[in-house]
Scaffold this active site. Structure first.
Site, mmCIF file in Angstrom:
data_model
loop_
_atom_site.group_PDB
_atom_site.id
_atom_site.type_symbol
_atom_site.label_atom_id
_atom_site.label_comp_id
_atom_site.label_asym_id
_atom_site.label_seq_id
_atom_site.Cartn_x
_atom_site.Cartn_y
_atom_site.Cartn_z
ATOM 1 N N ASP A 175 -8.746 -28.724 23.715
ATOM 2 C CA ASP A 175 -8.613 -27.441 24.406
ATOM 3 C C ASP A 175 -7.305 -27.484 25.186
ATOM 4 O OD1 ASP A 175 -8.691 -25.361 26.202
ATOM 5 O OD2 ASP A 175 -10.772 -25.664 26.794
ATOM 6 N N ARG A 194 -4.614 -11.910 28.873
ATOM 7 C CA ARG A 194 -5.804 -12.722 29.105
ATOM 8 C C ARG A 194 -6.624 -12.753 27.822
ATOM 9 N NH1 ARG A 194 -7.761 -14.852 33.603
ATOM 10 N NH2 ARG A 194 -5.886 -14.117 34.637
ATOM 11 N N LYS A 236 -2.157 -18.542 30.385
ATOM 12 C CA LYS A 236 -1.753 -19.513 31.414
ATOM 13 C C LYS A 236 -0.257 -19.819 31.214
ATOM 14 C CE LYS A 236 -6.376 -21.420 32.139
ATOM 15 N NZ LYS A 236 -7.272 -21.083 31.027
ATOM 16 N N TYR A 288 -12.016 0.399 16.834
ATOM 17 C CA TYR A 288 -13.010 -0.593 16.387
ATOM 18 C C TYR A 288 -12.510 -1.257 15.120
ATOM 19 C CZ TYR A 288 -17.239 -1.127 19.054
ATOM 20 O OH TYR A 288 -18.132 -1.512 20.007
ATOM 21 N N GLU A 316 -14.219 -4.403 13.584
ATOM 22 C CA GLU A 316 -15.023 -5.597 13.273
ATOM 23 C C GLU A 316 -14.636 -6.118 11.894
ATOM 24 O OE1 GLU A 316 -18.927 -4.126 13.988
ATOM 25 O OE2 GLU A 316 -18.963 -4.897 16.033
ATOM 26 N N THR A 336 -6.404 -20.667 25.787
ATOM 27 C CA THR A 336 -6.280 -19.310 26.298
ATOM 28 C C THR A 336 -4.840 -18.892 26.031
ATOM 29 O OG1 THR A 336 -5.733 -20.170 28.474
ATOM 30 C CG2 THR A 336 -8.027 -19.527 28.120
HETATM 31 N N1 DSN Z 1 -10.358 -21.177 35.451
HETATM 32 C C1 DSN Z 1 -9.321 -21.856 34.720
HETATM 33 C C2 DSN Z 1 -8.435 -22.650 35.619
HETATM 34 O O1 DSN Z 1 -8.180 -22.207 36.714
HETATM 35 O O2 DSN Z 1 -7.985 -23.707 35.233
HETATM 36 C C3 DSN Z 1 -9.854 -22.664 33.637
HETATM 37 O O3 DSN Z 1 -10.638 -21.855 32.823
#
Ligand code: DSN
Length: 415
Positions: A198, A233, A227, A52, A54, A224
């Site tokens: 984003d 993730r 990707k 933990y 925080e 994110t």
């Molecule tokens: N779900 C993602 C995508 O496939 O682009 C976006 O959050």
């Protein structure tokens, strides 16, 4: 594989084994997916999950944070260096909470945001009515031009002048072209709006230097990390020094509780990997593969939204092939290619049916595939459409996809 899970929970161990086999034997073309490195996965599965923490490094609400503090500090420093950002918050559990934090750091419920429409390539968290972003804020949307199927920045400027949004949101989940950050900045300045970008889909391309970087132009950039960036993730927020205090406070205690320290450490590993020359090479090959796939599909009469791609993804409008997006997703599945149906701009089909499929090259490029394989995949897709009612022919094509996968083994050394 997964011996310890097998010993404790054979049912879940079987799920892990089957999913590994699926990832190994199918051509993964979901544009938002990738194969993270064994080092990132090992860090995600480490003892840091027990802690933990925080708060932030040096200012925690728990004892025993000396080592996780080091991990978070390294992740922050590396993220800032990688993207040239003044500040980084590496705690968001996901892209969605990164966006929630960024919005609420600048906006009050009821304020107006202007983002790209989901059906034109945007994202649920950019103001869609069923999402918190559309429920909390007054969301208006811009669309792509009907002819060029790209963003018309003059029209966006006009819309911003009329709507006077408090925040302009850039970024997309299905937009195959470069963004013009200079234009976005100038529009935001003209209407005195905050500019959020984003970059979830393109972050790895930005890190690898093959897509322009939004950071120098924006007040806040969210992402994110799983990707094109190829990490664990999770989410990330980059900002200027000026806005960082509000972002820190909104992330914790505003929205999240205990940070996921195993994931934060894995983000640090990912950022380290992204700083290597080999990652720059990877990002370049991802874009090259998408361009080769686009050309090969165009040659075979497929219609691509905007006519092609500048990045890692293509959006194929399959209407001229007599198919819906759902038909094409099912057909690709039968021949061993995993992709997702996707609306195309001005789609007349429902989001459950759609007129398109989205194809991405990040995962296949990680496997080591190149232009020759992209041409073979385009040929498999073309022959699948021609043989759509011939189950034997489709089984033969599935064999070709499996052969390609065998040529480029995945996770051979996973332990
Ligand atoms: N779900 C993602 C995508 O496939 O682009 C976006 O959050």
């Amino acid at each position: 594989m997964y011996e310890q899970v097998h010993a404790v929970d054979p049912e879940i161990a079987e799920v892990l084994d089957l999913e590994l086999a699926r990832q190994r034997s199918q051509l993964e073309m979901i544009a938002s997916e990738n194969f993270t490195s064994p080092a990132v996965m090992q860090t995600m599965g480490s003892v840091l999950t027990n802690k933990y923490a925080e708060g932030y490094p040096g200012k925690r609400y728990y004892g025993g944070c000396v080592h996780v503090d080091q991990a978070e500090t390294m992740a922050k420093k590396r993220a800032m260096a990688l993207f040239g950002a003044e500040r980084a918050n590496v705690q968001p559990h996901s892209g969605s909470t990164a966006n929630m934090t960024a919005y609420l750091s600048f906006l009050k419920p009821g304020d107006k945001i202007l983002g790209l429409s989901l059906s034109h390539g945007g994202h649920l968290t950019h103001g869609h009515p069923v999402n918190f972003s559309g429920l909390l804020f007054k969301a208006v949307h811009y669309e792509v031009d009907r002819e060029s199927e790209t963003i018309d920045y003059d029209r966006l400027r006009e819309q911003a002048r009329t709507e006077r949004p408090r925040m302009i949101v850039g970024g997309a989940s299905a937009y195959p072209r470069f963004w013009d950050f200079e234009a976005l900045r100038s529009i935001a300045d003209e209407v005195d709006a905050i500019l959020l970008f984003d970059m979830a889909h393109i972050a790895g391309l930005v890190a690898g230097g093959v897509h322009p970087n939004p950071v120098p132009f924006c007040d806040v950039v969210t992402s994110t990390t799983h990707k094109t960036l190829r990490g664990p993730r999770g989410g990330l927020i980059l900002s200027t020094k000026e806005h960082f205090k509000a972002i820190q406070k909104m992330n914790f205690p505003g929205i999240q509780g205990g940070p996921l320290m195993h994931i934060i450490a894995a983000k640090a590993v990912c950022f380290h990997e992204c700083m290597q020359d080999s990652f720059k090479e990877y990002a370049g090959k991802t874009v090259e593969n998408a361009a080769v796939l686009a050309d090969a599909l165009l040659e075979k009469g497929f219609k691509l939204v905007s006519g092609g791609t500048d990045n890692h993804l293509l959006l194929v409008n399959v209407t001229n092939k007599g198919l819906t997006g759902q038909d094409m997703e099912n057909l690709l599945d039968k021949v061993g290619i995993t992709a997702n149906k996707n609306t195309v701009p001005f789609d007349t089909q429902s989001p459950f049916v759609t007129s398109g499929v989205r194809l991405g090259t990040p995962a296949l490029t990680t496997r080591g595939m190149g232009p020759e394989q992209m041409k073979r995949i385009a040929s498999i897709m073309d022959r699948a459409v021609a043989a759509k009612d011939d189950e034997d022919a489709l089984a033969g094509l599935r064999g070709e996809s499996e052969e390609l996968c065998r040529e480029f083994p995945l996770y051979g050394n996973l332990t």
